[in-house]
Design a protein around this motif. Structure first.
Motif, PDB file in Angstrom:
ATOM      1  N   GLU A   1       0.845  -1.190   0.000  1.00  5.78           N
ATOM      2  CA  GLU A   1       0.000   0.000   0.000  1.00  5.78           C
ATOM      3  C   GLU A   1       0.882   1.242   0.000  1.00  5.78           C
ATOM      4  OE1 GLU A   1      -2.475   1.844   3.542  1.00  5.78           O
ATOM      5  OE2 GLU A   1      -3.586   0.134   2.667  1.00  5.78           O
ATOM      6  N   THR A   2       0.438   2.258  -0.700  1.00  4.57           N
ATOM      7  CA  THR A   2       1.109   3.555  -0.661  1.00  4.57           C
ATOM      8  C   THR A   2       0.309   4.453   0.264  1.00  4.57           C
ATOM      9  OG1 THR A   2       1.951   3.306  -2.920  1.00  4.57           O
ATOM     10  CG2 THR A   2       1.872   5.534  -2.013  1.00  4.57           C
ATOM     11  N   THR A   3       0.866   4.753   1.392  1.00  2.00           N
ATOM     12  CA  THR A   3       0.139   5.585   2.357  1.00  2.00           C
ATOM     13  C   THR A   3       0.273   7.066   2.047  1.00  2.00           C
ATOM     14  OG1 THR A   3       2.038   5.558   3.860  1.00  2.00           O
ATOM     15  CG2 THR A   3       0.376   3.855   4.172  1.00  2.00           C
ATOM     16  N   ILE A   4       1.421   7.461   1.538  1.00  6.01           N
ATOM     17  CA  ILE A   4       1.630   8.857   1.137  1.00  6.01           C
ATOM     18  C   ILE A   4       2.244   8.848  -0.260  1.00  6.01           C
ATOM     19  CG2 ILE A   4       2.773  11.045   1.627  1.00  6.01           C
ATOM     20  CD1 ILE A   4       2.917  10.226   4.543  1.00  6.01           C
ATOM     21  N   PRO A   5       1.522   9.281  -1.295  1.00  4.27           N
ATOM     22  CA  PRO A   5       2.092   9.296  -2.650  1.00  4.27           C
ATOM     23  C   PRO A   5       3.268  10.272  -2.719  1.00  4.27           C
ATOM     24  CG  PRO A   5      -0.297   9.563  -2.701  1.00  4.27           C
ATOM     25  CD  PRO A   5       0.133   9.752  -1.274  1.00  4.27           C
ATOM     26  N   GLY A   6       4.344   9.835  -3.317  1.00  4.64           N
ATOM     27  CA  GLY A   6       5.490  10.721  -3.536  1.00  4.64           C
ATOM     28  C   GLY A   6       5.387  11.407  -4.885  1.00  4.64           C
TER      29      GLY A   6
ATOM     30  N   TYR B   1       3.481  20.224 -26.443  1.00  4.20           N
ATOM     31  CA  TYR B   1       4.832  20.778 -26.273  1.00  4.20           C
ATOM     32  C   TYR B   1       5.396  20.304 -24.944  1.00  4.20           C
ATOM     33  CZ  TYR B   1       8.888  23.743 -26.305  1.00  4.20           C
ATOM     34  OH  TYR B   1      10.187  24.169 -26.305  1.00  4.20           O
ATOM     35  N   THR B   2       6.530  19.602 -25.007  1.00  2.00           N
ATOM     36  CA  THR B   2       7.181  19.084 -23.808  1.00  2.00           C
ATOM     37  C   THR B   2       8.160  20.123 -23.274  1.00  2.00           C
ATOM     38  OG1 THR B   2       6.974  16.817 -24.620  1.00  2.00           O
ATOM     39  CG2 THR B   2       8.564  17.204 -22.858  1.00  2.00           C
ATOM     40  N   LEU B   3       7.896  20.582 -22.058  1.00  2.00           N
ATOM     41  CA  LEU B   3       8.702  21.657 -21.479  1.00  2.00           C
ATOM     42  C   LEU B   3      10.053  21.149 -20.986  1.00  2.00           C
ATOM     43  CD1 LEU B   3       5.921  23.402 -19.387  1.00  2.00           C
ATOM     44  CD2 LEU B   3       7.108  24.377 -21.362  1.00  2.00           C
ATOM     45  N   PRO B   4      11.065  22.007 -21.045  1.00  2.00           N
ATOM     46  CA  PRO B   4      12.364  21.647 -20.465  1.00  2.00           C
ATOM     47  C   PRO B   4      12.312  21.837 -18.943  1.00  2.00           C
ATOM     48  CG  PRO B   4      12.475  23.846 -21.421  1.00  2.00           C
ATOM     49  CD  PRO B   4      11.093  23.325 -21.717  1.00  2.00           C
ATOM     50  N   VAL B   5      12.504  20.775 -18.185  1.00  2.00           N
ATOM     51  CA  VAL B   5      12.464  20.876 -16.724  1.00  2.00           C
ATOM     52  C   VAL B   5      13.638  20.111 -16.115  1.00  2.00           C
ATOM     53  CG1 VAL B   5       9.954  21.140 -16.562  1.00  2.00           C
ATOM     54  CG2 VAL B   5      10.960  18.857 -16.518  1.00  2.00           C
ATOM     55  N   GLU B   6      14.050  20.566 -14.942  1.00  2.00           N
ATOM     56  CA  GLU B   6      15.043  19.847 -14.144  1.00  2.00           C
ATOM     57  C   GLU B   6      14.287  19.176 -12.998  1.00  2.00           C
ATOM     58  OE1 GLU B   6      18.948  20.739 -11.334  1.00  2.00           O
ATOM     59  OE2 GLU B   6      18.300  22.228 -12.829  1.00  2.00           O
ATOM     60  N   VAL B   7      14.449  17.839 -12.870  1.00  2.00           N
ATOM     61  CA  VAL B   7      13.669  17.065 -11.910  1.00  2.00           C
ATOM     62  C   VAL B   7      14.442  16.880 -10.611  1.00  2.00           C
ATOM     63  CG1 VAL B   7      12.573  14.829 -11.448  1.00  2.00           C
ATOM     64  CG2 VAL B   7      12.419  15.878 -13.736  1.00  2.00           C
ATOM     65  N   THR B   8      13.736  17.084  -9.486  1.00  2.00           N
ATOM     66  CA  THR B   8      14.277  16.781  -8.162  1.00  2.00           C
ATOM     67  C   THR B   8      13.566  15.527  -7.663  1.00  2.00           C
ATOM     68  OG1 THR B   8      14.556  19.147  -7.729  1.00  2.00           O
ATOM     69  CG2 THR B   8      14.634  17.649  -5.831  1.00  2.00           C
ATOM     70  N   PRO B   9      14.253  14.386  -7.610  1.00  2.00           N
ATOM     71  CA  PRO B   9      13.572  13.134  -7.255  1.00  2.00           C
ATOM     72  C   PRO B   9      13.006  13.165  -5.840  1.00  2.00           C
ATOM     73  CG  PRO B   9      15.730  12.716  -8.232  1.00  2.00           C
ATOM     74  CD  PRO B   9      15.667  14.184  -7.926  1.00  2.00           C
ATOM     75  N   ALA B  10      11.838  12.573  -5.684  1.00  2.00           N
ATOM     76  CA  ALA B  10      11.229  12.438  -4.356  1.00  2.00           C
ATOM     77  C   ALA B  10      11.882  11.272  -3.618  1.00  2.00           C
ATOM     78  CB  ALA B  10       9.735  12.193  -4.496  1.00  2.00           C
ATOM     79  N   VAL B  11      11.832  11.324  -2.273  1.00  2.00           N
ATOM     80  CA  VAL B  11      12.344  10.238  -1.424  1.00  2.00           C
ATOM     81  C   VAL B  11      11.152   9.423  -0.944  1.00  2.00           C
ATOM     82  CG1 VAL B  11      13.560   9.672   0.700  1.00  2.00           C
ATOM     83  CG2 VAL B  11      14.331  11.595  -0.721  1.00  2.00           C
ATOM     84  N   THR B  12      11.235   8.102  -1.086  1.00  2.00           N
ATOM     85  CA  THR B  12      10.149   7.226  -0.659  1.00  2.00           C
ATOM     86  C   THR B  12      10.585   6.434   0.570  1.00  2.00           C
ATOM     87  OG1 THR B  12       9.312   7.000  -2.910  1.00  2.00           O
ATOM     88  CG2 THR B  12       8.638   5.318  -1.323  1.00  2.00           C
ATOM     89  N   THR B  13       9.803   6.539   1.627  1.00  2.00           N
ATOM     90  CA  THR B  13      10.069   5.787   2.858  1.00  2.00           C
ATOM     91  C   THR B  13       9.350   4.443   2.800  1.00  2.00           C
ATOM     92  OG1 THR B  13      10.291   7.809   4.141  1.00  2.00           O
ATOM     93  CG2 THR B  13       9.834   5.783   5.370  1.00  2.00           C
ATOM     94  N   THR B  14      10.073   3.380   3.087  1.00  2.00           N
ATOM     95  CA  THR B  14       9.501   2.037   3.059  1.00  2.00           C
ATOM     96  C   THR B  14       9.276   1.557   4.490  1.00  2.00           C
ATOM     97  OG1 THR B  14      10.601   1.521   0.981  1.00  2.00           O
ATOM     98  CG2 THR B  14       9.874  -0.342   2.324  1.00  2.00           C
ATOM     99  N   LEU B  15       8.056   1.104   4.789  1.00  2.74           N
ATOM    100  CA  LEU B  15       7.717   0.581   6.108  1.00  2.74           C
ATOM    101  C   LEU B  15       7.366  -0.897   5.975  1.00  2.74           C
ATOM    102  CD1 LEU B  15       5.432   3.465   7.447  1.00  2.74           C
ATOM    103  CD2 LEU B  15       7.875   3.133   7.864  1.00  2.74           C
ATOM    104  N   GLN B  16       8.253  -1.746   6.460  1.00  2.00           N
ATOM    105  CA  GLN B  16       7.965  -3.191   6.463  1.00  2.00           C
ATOM    106  C   GLN B  16       7.214  -3.508   7.761  1.00  2.00           C
ATOM    107  OE1 GLN B  16      11.302  -5.872   5.826  1.00  2.00           O
ATOM    108  NE2 GLN B  16      10.256  -7.468   6.991  1.00  2.00           N
ATOM    109  N   ARG B  17       5.934  -3.849   7.676  1.00  2.00           N
ATOM    110  CA  ARG B  17       5.097  -4.015   8.850  1.00  2.00           C
ATOM    111  C   ARG B  17       4.917  -5.496   9.211  1.00  2.00           C
ATOM    112  NH1 ARG B  17       0.561   0.858   8.179  1.00  2.00           N
ATOM    113  NH2 ARG B  17       2.026   2.503   8.751  1.00  2.00           N
ATOM    114  N   LEU B  18       4.750  -5.730  10.522  1.00  2.00           N
ATOM    115  CA  LEU B  18       4.601  -7.094  11.058  1.00  2.00           C
ATOM    116  C   LEU B  18       3.630  -7.063  12.230  1.00  2.00           C
ATOM    117  CD1 LEU B  18       5.507 -10.098  11.437  1.00  2.00           C
ATOM    118  CD2 LEU B  18       7.340  -9.198  12.924  1.00  2.00           C
TER     119      LEU B  18
END
Length: 494
Positions: free
Chosen positions: A325-330, A357-374
């Protein structure tokens, strides 16, 4: 003495009068006179015999030359009696025949109506391949081939250049022409629509061509025709205009400034139409053009609409690393790049039918936190532990299965969720297994009929009291119902 005589140059013997004495006769005949009476007669030497005249040599040489010339001529001349479209070309070389045919065609005149103006074939742009016709005439009918002498005329189809002929005829009879009206494409406020083309009329070129061919084939220098008009369609047809309108409307459906596949800044149809012009060219094709200066004001507003900070996300996984499940979309961040050429480049794209028209952009990647639940159940403690990445994030008492129906130990995974159920069991031999419990809430099965669920019929948690399930207060059951998606690891141990 014996009479002697010789033949003259004509072969005739000259007559000698009888009264002439011998001396005279000798003189006449050319003999020398005697020196004395007793001397013997001496004959004068005879004239050299005339040379035989070899007239056959003087006659034969010219005859041979003439014969050779005739043979040579027969190899380069067209057979007598040959005509190409009424133009006599017999006994001409290919080159001379080509010139004769071309000159005759250029001089042929078409009179437009009785007493009307005239135009020459040259003015009409009339053409035929005179060289090819002359060559064909020689190939088929060389002079040396006597069987081809005085054959049928060689046909020579004449064609007119439509534009040249129309211009000449229009100059000669302007009243016979009405220009067609081209179809137009215009924006009606929501989409591009078409105003149909309207046909004009002009002198029928087929009639002129046929008359010119007939006159030329007959060797006539002039022909008069009845002026016949026929419809003249606009080269900018309704069908072509509709195709251009369809192309423009297709662009309006998805026009905008894109980042990847996302239409980040849509452009409404009216704004896009203000950028575009659709016009017909001389050949009837429709051209879409765009004004970069009108696009630039929109480009100037792009940066705040495109720029955004990266949004970090959170996903829930199991021990296999599967995202449950994705709890918070990045979302990646982005910064608009150089836009100095965007308007010009987009205008060129629109002219080619591309509204994306595809714009020229510089992308800043998002950070995804992984939660392994038990979900970990310690039967000896009668306690449930909620763990993320191995760390306990919450814990509370539960009631597991008692000794007659223990909760089975092992590693499992949540396999289903049910908001509410009635739990029942029947047995004809053991009353312990006869029960009917309605409205059991927040149920998650993990091992056959064993599940986590809420309990409302007792509050003795921390003590094994169930028929094998792991029970807990309803609010706690609701908590893990939303915290542990299907596929979450379950570990039951003593």
């Amino acid at each position: 003495m014996t009479d002697l005589a010789t033949k003259d140059d004509t072969g005739q013997t000259p007559a000698v009068p009888s009264s002439v004495d011998d001396a005279a006769a000798t003189a006449v005949l050319g003999a020398a006179p005697p020196t004395d009476a007793g001397a013997p007669v001496q004959w004068a030497p005879s004239e050299p015999a005339p040379k035989k005249k070899r007239l056959w040599l003087w006659i034969g040489v010219p005859v041979a030359v003439v014969t050779a010339g005739a043979v040579a001529a027969s190899l380069v001349l067209i057979a007598p009696g040959t005509s190409v479209a009424g133009v006599p070309v017999g006994l001409l070389t290919e080159g001379a025949a080509t010139d004769a045919v071309a000159q005759q065609l250029a001089a042929t005149t078409v009179v437009l109506g009785e007493g009307g103006p005239s135009v020459t074939a040259a003015e009409l742009g009339a053409t035929l391949d005179a060289g090819a016709l002359a060559s064909a005439a020689f190939d088929q009918r060389p002079m040396w081939n006597l069987t081809q002498w005085f054959g049928d005329p060689v046909s020579a189809p004449v064609t007119l250049d439509a534009d040249t002929a129309t211009a000449a005829l229009r100059d000669a009879l302007p009243g016979s022409y009405l220009d067609p009206v081209a179809a137009t494409v215009a924006f009606d406020g929501t989409a591009y629509t078409v105003t149909p083309a309207v046909a004009g009329h002009g002198i029928d070129l087929d009639v002129v061509t046929a008359a010119l061919n007939t006159a030329f084939a007959a060797g006539e220098e002039s022909t008069t025709i009845d002026v016949v008009t026929s419809p003249v369609a606009s080269p900018a047809t309704t069908e072509k205009a509709q195709a251009a309108a369809d192309e423009a409307n297709a662009m309006l459906a998805n026009i905008g400034f894109y980042v990847g596949d996302e239409r980040t800044v849509p452009v409404d149809a009216a704004t896009a139409a203000s950028w575009l012009t659709i016009t017909a060219d001389a050949k009837g094709g429709y051209e879409i053009t765009a004004d970069a200066a009108k696009i630039q004001p929109v480009v100037d507003t792009l940066q705040p609409l495109v720029d955004r900070a990266a949004a970090n996300g959170t996903v829930i996984t199991n021990s296999d690393g599967t995202v449950l499940e994705t709890t918070i979309p990045g979302a990646d961040g982005r910064v608009l790049g150089d836009t100095s050429e965007v308007a010009t480049e987009f205008a060129a794209q629109l002219a080619s039918g591309n509204g994306v028209y595809t714009l020229p952009v510089e992308v800043t990647p998002a950070v995804t936190t992984t939660l392994q639940r038990l979900l970990e159940v310690d039967l000896s403690e009668q306690r449930l532990y909620l763990k993320e990445n191995g760390a306990v994030v919450d814990s509370w008492y539960i009631s597991s299965g008692e000794s007659r129906s223990p909760t089975e130990t092992g590693h499992y995974r949540v396999n289903s969720h049910y908001r509410v159920q009635t739990m029942t069991s029947t047995s004809s031999t053991d009353a312990y297994w006869n029960y009917d419990v309605p409205n059991v809430e927040w149920i998650m099965y993990f091992n056959g009929s064993q599940a986590f669920h809420g309990v409302y019929w007792h509050n003795n948690f921390g003590t094994a009291m169930s028929h094998g399930c792991v029970g807990m207060p309803n609010y706690r059951a609701e908590q893990i119902y939303t915290w542990a998606p299907t596929g979450t690891d379950v570990w039951i141990h003593a």
